[in-house]
Design a protein around this motif. Structure first.
Motif, short mmCIF file in Angstrom:
data_model
loop_
_atom_site.label_atom_id
_atom_site.label_comp_id
_atom_site.label_asym_id
_atom_site.label_seq_id
_atom_site.Cartn_x
_atom_site.Cartn_y
_atom_site.Cartn_z
N PRO A 1 2.83 5.38 -6.80
CA PRO A 1 2.25 4.27 -8.32
C PRO A 1 2.81 4.62 -8.90
N ARG A 2 3.36 4.51 -9.84
CA ARG A 2 4.39 5.02 -11.07
C ARG A 2 6.05 3.90 -11.34
N ALA A 3 6.35 3.33 -9.89
CA ALA A 3 7.06 2.54 -9.65
C ALA A 3 7.05 1.16 -9.48
N ASN A 4 7.75 0.73 -10.62
CA ASN A 4 8.09 -1.15 -11.19
C ASN A 4 8.92 -1.36 -10.99
N THR A 5 8.64 -1.95 -9.35
CA THR A 5 10.02 -2.12 -8.46
C THR A 5 10.89 -3.67 -8.97
N PRO A 6 9.74 -4.54 -9.40
CA PRO A 6 10.46 -6.00 -9.97
C PRO A 6 11.15 -5.37 -11.16
N PHE A 7 9.87 -5.13 -12.16
CA PHE A 7 10.99 -4.10 -14.04
C PHE A 7 12.06 -3.54 -13.96
N LEU A 8 12.38 -2.54 -12.98
CA LEU A 8 13.38 -1.80 -12.00
C LEU A 8 14.64 -2.75 -12.17
N ARG A 9 14.04 -3.59 -10.88
CA ARG A 9 15.52 -4.69 -9.94
C ARG A 9 15.68 -5.19 -11.16
N ALA A 10 15.45 -6.39 -11.85
CA ALA A 10 15.20 -7.40 -13.03
C ALA A 10 15.90 -6.51 -14.58
N ASN A 11 15.80 -4.88 -14.80
CA ASN A 11 15.76 -4.74 -15.83
C ASN A 11 16.51 -3.11 -16.00
N THR A 12 17.28 -3.20 -15.53
CA THR A 12 18.64 -1.95 -15.39
C THR A 12 19.36 -1.50 -13.95
N SER B 1 18.90 1.75 -8.48
CA SER B 1 18.58 1.02 -7.52
C SER B 1 17.20 1.63 -6.53
N VAL B 2 16.79 0.20 -5.89
CA VAL B 2 14.65 0.53 -5.79
C VAL B 2 15.17 0.58 -4.27
N GLU B 3 16.56 1.26 -3.53
CA GLU B 3 16.49 0.63 -2.11
C GLU B 3 15.85 1.52 -1.28
N LYS B 4 15.88 3.04 -2.16
CA LYS B 4 15.49 4.33 -1.06
C LYS B 4 13.59 3.91 -1.54
N LEU B 5 13.38 3.25 -2.19
CA LEU B 5 11.41 2.98 -2.41
C LEU B 5 11.21 1.28 -1.44
N GLU B 6 11.89 1.47 -1.12
CA GLU B 6 11.82 -0.13 -0.44
C GLU B 6 11.47 0.53 0.93
N PHE C 1 6.31 3.45 5.51
CA PHE C 1 4.94 3.25 5.71
C PHE C 1 4.56 2.53 5.98
N ALA C 2 4.59 1.22 6.35
CA ALA C 2 4.39 0.63 6.80
C ALA C 2 4.14 0.39 8.27
N VAL C 3 5.33 0.22 8.98
CA VAL C 3 5.66 1.00 10.06
C VAL C 3 4.88 2.26 10.99
N GLU C 4 4.45 2.82 10.08
CA GLU C 4 3.76 4.38 10.48
C GLU C 4 1.55 3.78 10.23
N LEU C 5 1.77 3.45 9.41
CA LEU C 5 0.47 2.91 9.58
C LEU C 5 0.27 2.13 10.42
N LEU C 6 0.95 0.55 10.86
CA LEU C 6 0.46 -0.11 11.37
C LEU C 6 0.68 -0.16 13.28
N LEU C 7 1.65 1.31 12.91
CA LEU C 7 2.32 1.51 14.91
C LEU C 7 1.95 2.67 14.54
N LEU D 1 0.53 -1.23 0.31
CA LEU D 1 0.11 -0.02 -0.08
C LEU D 1 0.78 1.08 -0.16
N GLY D 2 1.73 1.26 0.22
CA GLY D 2 2.99 2.36 0.41
C GLY D 2 3.56 2.41 -0.75
N HIS D 3 3.90 1.72 -1.72
CA HIS D 3 4.00 1.78 -2.68
C HIS D 3 3.30 1.92 -3.46
#
Length: 152
Positions: free
Chosen positions: A78-89, A92-97, A103-109, A71-73
Motif C-alpha cells: 500500500p505504500r509502494a509507489n512503483t512508477p516513482f521507484l521505477r523512474a527515480n531509483t 527493482s520493482v520486479e518482485k512487487l510486480e 495476487f491477481a491470478v489467485e483472486l481471479l482463479l 488491487l494486489g498492490h
C-alpha cells in the motif's frame, strides 16, 4: 499454501466475492478509468486515499485483470509507489510486480473455480482465459494437491 494465496482467500471470504471491482469498492479504493497510453494501469495513494487507475482503452477482460493486479498492490504494497521507484531509483520493482500478478491470478482463479471444471476437456489455460487470467501468468497459480491432479 503461500502467504499471498492465504491473503486472497481471506479477502474472498470477507467480501464474499472474487470480483476485483467489487472488492475495491468495498475497501473504499477509488477506481478511475482514463486514457493512459501504453500503461495498462497503476496504483496510487494520496493522504490515505487509495486509487486504482485503469486504461479505458483496454478490453473489459484485460481491465478486470489489471484491476485485480492493482488491487494486489493496494493490499500487499500500500505504500509502494512503483512508477516513482521505477523512474527515480535503482530499486527493482520486479518482485512487487510478480507478487501483484500472483495476487491477481489467485483472486481471479481460486481453487473452487478450478475444481468446477474437473472431468471436463478444458485445460487450465482454457479456464484461465474464461476468468480473465492471461495465459502467460497461469504458472503463478499455486495449486493445492487436489487441483493439481485435475490438470496434470
Amino acid at each position: 499454501m503461500t502467504a499471498i494465496k492465504k491473503v486472497v482467500r481471506q479477502i474472498i471470504k470477507k467480501h464474499k466475492s472474487n470480483d476485483p471491482f467489487r472488492i475495491a469498492k468495498e475497501k473504499n479504493i477509488i477506481v478511475l478509468f482514463a486514457e493512459l497510453g501504453n500503461t495498462f494501469g497503476f496504483y496510487s495513494s494520496y493522504k490515505r486515499v487509495q486509487f486504482i487507475h485503469i486504461n479505458n482503452q483496454l478490453e473489459e477482460t484485460i481491465q478486470r485483470f489489471v484491476c485485480a493486479h492493482e488491487l494486489g498492490h493496494a493490499v500487499l504494497h500500500p505504500r509502494a509507489n512503483t512508477p516513482f521507484l521505477r523512474a527515480n531509483t535503482l530499486f527493482s520493482v520486479e518482485k512487487l510486480e510478480v507478487e501483484a500478478n500472483t495476487f491477481a491470478v489467485e483472486l481471479l482463479l481460486p481453487d473452487d473455480v478450478i475444481t468446477q471444471y474437473q472431468g471436463t476437456d478444458l485445460t487450465i489455460y482454457d479456464v484461465a482465459k474464461m476468468y480473465s487470467v492471461p495465459q502467460e501468468l497461469v504458472h503463478l497459480k499455486n495449486f493445492n494437491h487436489e487441483t493439481e491432479r485435475i490438470f496434470v
